[in-house]
Design a protein around this motif. Structure first.
Motif, PDB file in Angstrom:
ATOM      1  N   GLU A   1      38.484  36.947  25.597  1.00 50.00           N
ATOM      2  CA  GLU A   1      38.358  35.489  25.718  1.00 50.00           C
ATOM      3  C   GLU A   1      39.574  34.898  26.429  1.00 50.00           C
ATOM      4  OE1 GLU A   1      37.411  31.567  22.916  1.00 50.00           O
ATOM      5  OE2 GLU A   1      37.603  33.564  22.026  1.00 50.00           O
ATOM      6  N   GLY A   2      39.317  34.022  27.385  1.00 48.46           N
ATOM      7  CA  GLY A   2      40.382  33.334  28.104  1.00 48.46           C
ATOM      8  C   GLY A   2      40.947  34.094  29.286  1.00 48.46           C
ATOM      9  N   GLU A   3      40.486  35.320  29.519  1.00 53.24           N
ATOM     10  CA  GLU A   3      41.022  36.120  30.616  1.00 53.24           C
ATOM     11  C   GLU A   3      40.312  35.812  31.931  1.00 53.24           C
ATOM     12  OE1 GLU A   3      42.837  40.266  29.008  1.00 53.24           O
ATOM     13  OE2 GLU A   3      40.659  40.173  29.118  1.00 53.24           O
ATOM     14  N   THR A   4      41.062  35.907  33.009  1.00 50.76           N
ATOM     15  CA  THR A   4      40.497  35.794  34.349  1.00 50.76           C
ATOM     16  C   THR A   4      40.629  37.145  35.038  1.00 50.76           C
ATOM     17  OG1 THR A   4      42.604  35.156  35.378  1.00 50.76           O
ATOM     18  CG2 THR A   4      41.212  33.376  34.482  1.00 50.76           C
TER      19      THR A   4
ATOM     20  N   TYR B   1      31.028  39.585  43.092  1.00 48.84           N
ATOM     21  CA  TYR B   1      31.184  38.855  44.346  1.00 48.84           C
ATOM     22  C   TYR B   1      31.994  37.571  44.173  1.00 48.84           C
ATOM     23  CZ  TYR B   1      27.631  42.170  45.741  1.00 48.84           C
ATOM     24  OH  TYR B   1      26.952  43.338  45.976  1.00 48.84           O
ATOM     25  N   ASP B   2      32.000  37.036  42.974  1.00 47.26           N
ATOM     26  CA  ASP B   2      32.791  35.846  42.676  1.00 47.26           C
ATOM     27  C   ASP B   2      33.636  36.160  41.449  1.00 47.26           C
ATOM     28  OD1 ASP B   2      33.783  33.338  41.807  1.00 47.26           O
ATOM     29  OD2 ASP B   2      32.124  32.306  42.792  1.00 47.26           O
ATOM     30  N   ALA B   3      34.955  36.001  41.571  1.00 48.11           N
ATOM     31  CA  ALA B   3      35.864  36.351  40.477  1.00 48.11           C
ATOM     32  C   ALA B   3      35.572  35.566  39.204  1.00 48.11           C
ATOM     33  CB  ALA B   3      37.313  36.124  40.911  1.00 48.11           C
ATOM     34  N   ARG B   4      34.845  34.460  39.329  1.00 53.48           N
ATOM     35  CA  ARG B   4      34.539  33.630  38.154  1.00 53.48           C
ATOM     36  C   ARG B   4      33.294  34.111  37.407  1.00 53.48           C
ATOM     37  NH1 ARG B   4      34.692  28.150  41.591  1.00 53.48           N
ATOM     38  NH2 ARG B   4      33.593  29.591  42.971  1.00 53.48           N
ATOM     39  N   ASP B   5      32.665  35.177  37.894  1.00 50.31           N
ATOM     40  CA  ASP B   5      31.418  35.647  37.290  1.00 50.31           C
ATOM     41  C   ASP B   5      31.619  36.572  36.091  1.00 50.31           C
ATOM     42  OD1 ASP B   5      29.908  34.209  39.048  1.00 50.31           O
ATOM     43  OD2 ASP B   5      29.528  35.872  40.427  1.00 50.31           O
ATOM     44  N   ILE B   6      32.859  36.844  35.701  1.00 50.29           N
ATOM     45  CA  ILE B   6      33.072  37.711  34.541  1.00 50.29           C
ATOM     46  C   ILE B   6      32.873  36.909  33.256  1.00 50.29           C
ATOM     47  CG2 ILE B   6      34.667  39.186  35.813  1.00 50.29           C
ATOM     48  CD1 ILE B   6      36.954  37.873  34.235  1.00 50.29           C
ATOM     49  N   PHE B   7      32.616  37.618  32.145  1.00 46.96           N
ATOM     50  CA  PHE B   7      32.379  36.952  30.871  1.00 46.96           C
ATOM     51  C   PHE B   7      32.963  37.791  29.739  1.00 46.96           C
ATOM     52  CE2 PHE B   7      28.722  39.443  32.195  1.00 46.96           C
ATOM     53  CZ  PHE B   7      28.516  40.293  31.117  1.00 46.96           C
ATOM     54  N   VAL B   8      33.178  37.158  28.598  1.00 47.17           N
ATOM     55  CA  VAL B   8      33.762  37.833  27.435  1.00 47.17           C
ATOM     56  C   VAL B   8      32.860  38.988  26.999  1.00 47.17           C
ATOM     57  CG1 VAL B   8      34.471  37.566  25.029  1.00 47.17           C
ATOM     58  CG2 VAL B   8      34.907  35.728  26.671  1.00 47.17           C
ATOM     59  N   GLY B   9      33.468  40.160  26.801  1.00 43.00           N
ATOM     60  CA  GLY B   9      32.717  41.337  26.387  1.00 43.00           C
ATOM     61  C   GLY B   9      32.231  42.192  27.540  1.00 43.00           C
ATOM     62  N   MET B  10      32.385  41.704  28.757  1.00 41.88           N
ATOM     63  CA  MET B  10      31.940  42.453  29.935  1.00 41.88           C
ATOM     64  C   MET B  10      32.842  43.674  30.146  1.00 41.88           C
ATOM     65  SD  MET B  10      31.689  41.041  33.854  1.00 41.88           S
ATOM     66  CE  MET B  10      31.147  42.068  35.211  1.00 41.88           C
TER      67      MET B  10
ATOM     68  N   PHE C   1      53.412  37.903  42.099  1.00 40.50           N
ATOM     69  CA  PHE C   1      54.799  37.442  42.159  1.00 40.50           C
ATOM     70  C   PHE C   1      55.116  36.391  41.101  1.00 40.50           C
ATOM     71  CE2 PHE C   1      53.848  39.189  46.257  1.00 40.50           C
ATOM     72  CZ  PHE C   1      55.032  39.751  46.704  1.00 40.50           C
ATOM     73  N   LEU C   2      54.098  35.723  40.595  1.00 40.38           N
ATOM     74  CA  LEU C   2      54.313  34.629  39.648  1.00 40.38           C
ATOM     75  C   LEU C   2      54.358  35.144  38.211  1.00 40.38           C
ATOM     76  CD1 LEU C   2      51.822  32.108  41.270  1.00 40.38           C
ATOM     77  CD2 LEU C   2      54.323  31.937  41.303  1.00 40.38           C
ATOM     78  N   PRO C   3      55.128  34.491  37.350  1.00 40.11           N
ATOM     79  CA  PRO C   3      55.185  34.923  35.948  1.00 40.11           C
ATOM     80  C   PRO C   3      53.865  34.661  35.231  1.00 40.11           C
ATOM     81  CG  PRO C   3      56.379  32.859  36.248  1.00 40.11           C
ATOM     82  CD  PRO C   3      56.013  33.340  37.617  1.00 40.11           C
ATOM     83  N   VAL C   4      53.552  35.518  34.265  1.00 41.25           N
ATOM     84  CA  VAL C   4      52.333  35.333  33.475  1.00 41.25           C
ATOM     85  C   VAL C   4      52.496  34.102  32.603  1.00 41.25           C
ATOM     86  CG1 VAL C   4      50.843  36.347  31.719  1.00 41.25           C
ATOM     87  CG2 VAL C   4      51.891  37.804  33.452  1.00 41.25           C
ATOM     88  N   ARG C   5      51.457  33.301  32.524  1.00 41.35           N
ATOM     89  CA  ARG C   5      51.532  32.095  31.685  1.00 41.35           C
ATOM     90  C   ARG C   5      50.268  31.949  30.857  1.00 41.35           C
ATOM     91  NH1 ARG C   5      50.777  27.003  35.913  1.00 41.35           N
ATOM     92  NH2 ARG C   5      48.565  27.309  36.328  1.00 41.35           N
TER      93      ARG C   5
END
Length: 226
Positions: free
Chosen positions: A47-50, A72-81, A222-226
């Motif tokens: 949950e909450g991961e990209t 094909y779209d990075a937003r197509d993932i879902f919890v439990g996938m 390069f950016l810190p995890v937030r």
């Protein structure tokens, strides 16, 4: 002279050869094919991961994950996938990116929400991350450097490019207003621009890119995890 058509020993020998060839072809057709296993691990989305965050965690380019899992779209993932993370332990990351990560430390140019990540978007490659204005419109220099470009670029609108040395540059696009000048040396965290909607844009936001020796790479490396 005996007609060869009625030469039974020769006919029997020919039949044996044909039978042998048929059996051999059946043997090779039924033999199992050896498939080399791919290097990597299976991972279940939480949950909450990209997809960008997962790629950053495993030090794998997000495009490789998308390709392996036909996302094909990075937003197509879902919890439990369950997704396959290929080539872990840094394999598949270009030497330029690895070298760059060790030479520079960046901060987020804005604390806005990531509205679009690095990767394919609607069939086209999106070479940066988009940050919303929900935490303010101020844009900060991700790291210290010299303002190499300040002006308008096709598609990007009002744009700033900062040269951080060692082949590493950052780009800030779609700005409404500039707070710096070309050639000026800026420190990390300096306010350099105000978010806008210039260029090819559908709303006020910051489009942020990182380039290593001319190669557009995932800024999350390069950016810190937030």
């Amino acid at each position: 002279m005996v007609n060869p058509i009625f030469n039974r020993p020769k006919i029997a020998k020919l039949q044996l050869v044909i039978l042998y060839l048929l059996l051999a072809s059946l043997f090779f057709a039924c033999s199992p094919t050896t498939v080399q296993p791919k290097e990597g691990v299976w991972y279940q989305v939480r949950e909450g991961e990209t997809l960008d965050a997962i790629a950053q965690r495993f030090s794998v380019d997000v495009i490789l994950i998308q390709r392996e899992n036909q996302i094909y779209d990075a937003r197509d993932i879902f919890v439990g996938m369950n997704i396959f993370i290929p080539r872990t332990q840094g394999i598949g990351v270009s030497p330029q990116i690895e070298a760059g990560r060790g030479q520079i430390r960046m901060i987020w140019p804005s604390l806005g929400t990531i509205s679009s990540g690095f990767g394919k978007r609607q069939g086209r490659m999106h070479h940066g991350v988009d940050l919303t204005r929900d935490q303010g419109k101020d844009i900060l220099a991700a790291s210290s450097g010299v303002v190499e470009f300040l002006g308008v670029q096709s598609g990007y609108g009002r744009t700033i490019i900062i040269d951080h040395g060692n082949g590493i540059k950052t780009l800030y696009a779609h700005n409404e207003k500039f707070y710096t000048k070309k050639g000026r040396r800026v420190k990390q965290g300096t306010k350099i621009a105000k978010m806008g909607n210039t260029g090819r844009s559908t709303g006020i936001h910051l489009h942020f890119e990182v380039r290593v020796n001319g190669e557009k790479v995932n800024p999350l490396r390069f950016l810190p995890v937030r």
